[in-house]
Write a protein that holds these residues in place. Sequence first.
Motif, PDB file in Angstrom:
ATOM      1  N   ASN A   1     127.390  59.394  90.464  1.00 30.58           N
ATOM      2  CA  ASN A   1     126.560  58.198  89.560  1.00 30.58           C
ATOM      3  C   ASN A   1     127.365  56.831  90.737  1.00 30.58           C
TER       4      ASN A   1
ATOM      5  N   VAL B   1     125.995  54.867  92.967  1.00 25.63           N
ATOM      6  CA  VAL B   1     125.128  54.110  92.861  1.00 25.63           C
ATOM      7  C   VAL B   1     125.636  52.339  92.408  1.00 25.63           C
ATOM      8  N   THR B   2     125.492  52.456  91.454  1.00 26.53           N
ATOM      9  CA  THR B   2     126.248  51.886  90.525  1.00 26.53           C
ATOM     10  C   THR B   2     127.036  50.422  91.262  1.00 26.53           C
TER      11      THR B   2
ATOM     12  N   THR C   1     126.941  50.487  94.313  1.00 29.57           N
ATOM     13  CA  THR C   1     126.121  50.314  95.461  1.00 29.57           C
ATOM     14  C   THR C   1     125.148  48.641  95.286  1.00 29.57           C
ATOM     15  N   ASN C   2     124.738  48.905  94.123  1.00 28.65           N
ATOM     16  CA  ASN C   2     123.828  48.253  93.620  1.00 28.65           C
ATOM     17  C   ASN C   2     124.764  46.755  93.243  1.00 28.65           C
TER      18      ASN C   2
ATOM     19  N   GLY D   1     130.215  54.135  97.143  1.00 31.01           N
ATOM     20  CA  GLY D   1     129.748  52.977  96.613  1.00 31.01           C
ATOM     21  C   GLY D   1     129.811  51.705  97.645  1.00 31.01           C
TER      22      GLY D   1
ATOM     23  N   ALA E   1     123.840  55.883  98.711  1.00 32.26           N
ATOM     24  CA  ALA E   1     125.067  56.195  98.267  1.00 32.26           C
ATOM     25  C   ALA E   1     124.401  57.276  96.748  1.00 32.26           C
TER      26      ALA E   1
ATOM     27  N   THR F   1     122.424  51.007 101.156  1.00 28.35           N
ATOM     28  CA  THR F   1     121.583  50.796  99.693  1.00 28.35           C
ATOM     29  C   THR F   1     121.433  52.464  98.755  1.00 28.35           C
ATOM     30  N   PRO F   2     121.638  52.165  97.755  1.00 28.83           N
ATOM     31  CA  PRO F   2     121.707  53.152  96.373  1.00 28.83           C
ATOM     32  C   PRO F   2     120.922  54.256  96.772  1.00 28.83           C
ATOM     33  N   GLU F   3     119.878  55.031  97.580  1.00 29.92           N
ATOM     34  CA  GLU F   3     119.355  55.875  98.372  1.00 29.92           C
ATOM     35  C   GLU F   3     120.586  56.763  99.023  1.00 29.92           C
TER      36      GLU F   3
END
Length: 249
Positions: free
Chosen positions: A71, A74-75, A77-78, A157, A166, A162-164
């Motif tokens: 996870n 994702v964070t 990358t955001n 990340g 990642a 994009t989060p997708e």
Amino acid sequence: MSDAIVLTGRAVRLSRRNLDAVLTALLLPVLLMLVFVYFFGGAIDTGTDTRYVTYVVPGVMLLCAGFGSANTAVTVTNDMAGGIIDRFRSLDVSGTALVAGHVAASVLRNAVATAIVFGVAFLIGFRPDAGPLGWLAVAGILLAFILAISWLSACFGLIARTPEAAGGFTFLMMFLPYPSSAFVPIDTMPGWLHGFADHQPVTPVIEALRALLLDRPVGDSGWQALAWCGGILAVAVALSGTLFRRRTA
């Protein structure tokens, strides 16, 4: 250091707001352990006198750590896709502090998830033989593994746009424990798979954890596990700094 502490608090607060991802990271390893123990455990011969729940717990630990750490990609990358990085750079906050904050939050999340998995395992019959020093060694190896793959996840990340994209790192970390000794002995796998299963990073970590929990000789798996974790961590820390500078240049 002060920047990293502040950013760790920020990453923890972000996790609290993303409850669906946190609950998934906490509950999925528990559900998988229950599935393996109660659905498949009676049909799997581990070649030892160890109960299957005791055999499978180290693998579930790494599955839990891998899923929870993924996870982080994702964070990160955001953050990179939003405008928050420009504000941080205007405040002279380093990229290392930003990534370290996400990694520290990942370690905290994984500590909670690991405690929950251990608690459920004890409820369904997990009975380790480790003494105090053995438990300290188990905690050290788990911490080293979580730290290494959390930094590696942060690198993914920084690469993903994009989060997708990642989120694809989650698949990798969920896959690695399966072609290892996590759930079945490697000898029961097809011969062409033995080379990969024997020499991938997850296998020595699992073997070291299993030996420590059962109070048995660790052998070469101990130093191999630490070597893998140390190597991954060193590469990931160096690579994350380079990737951050390129993304923000």
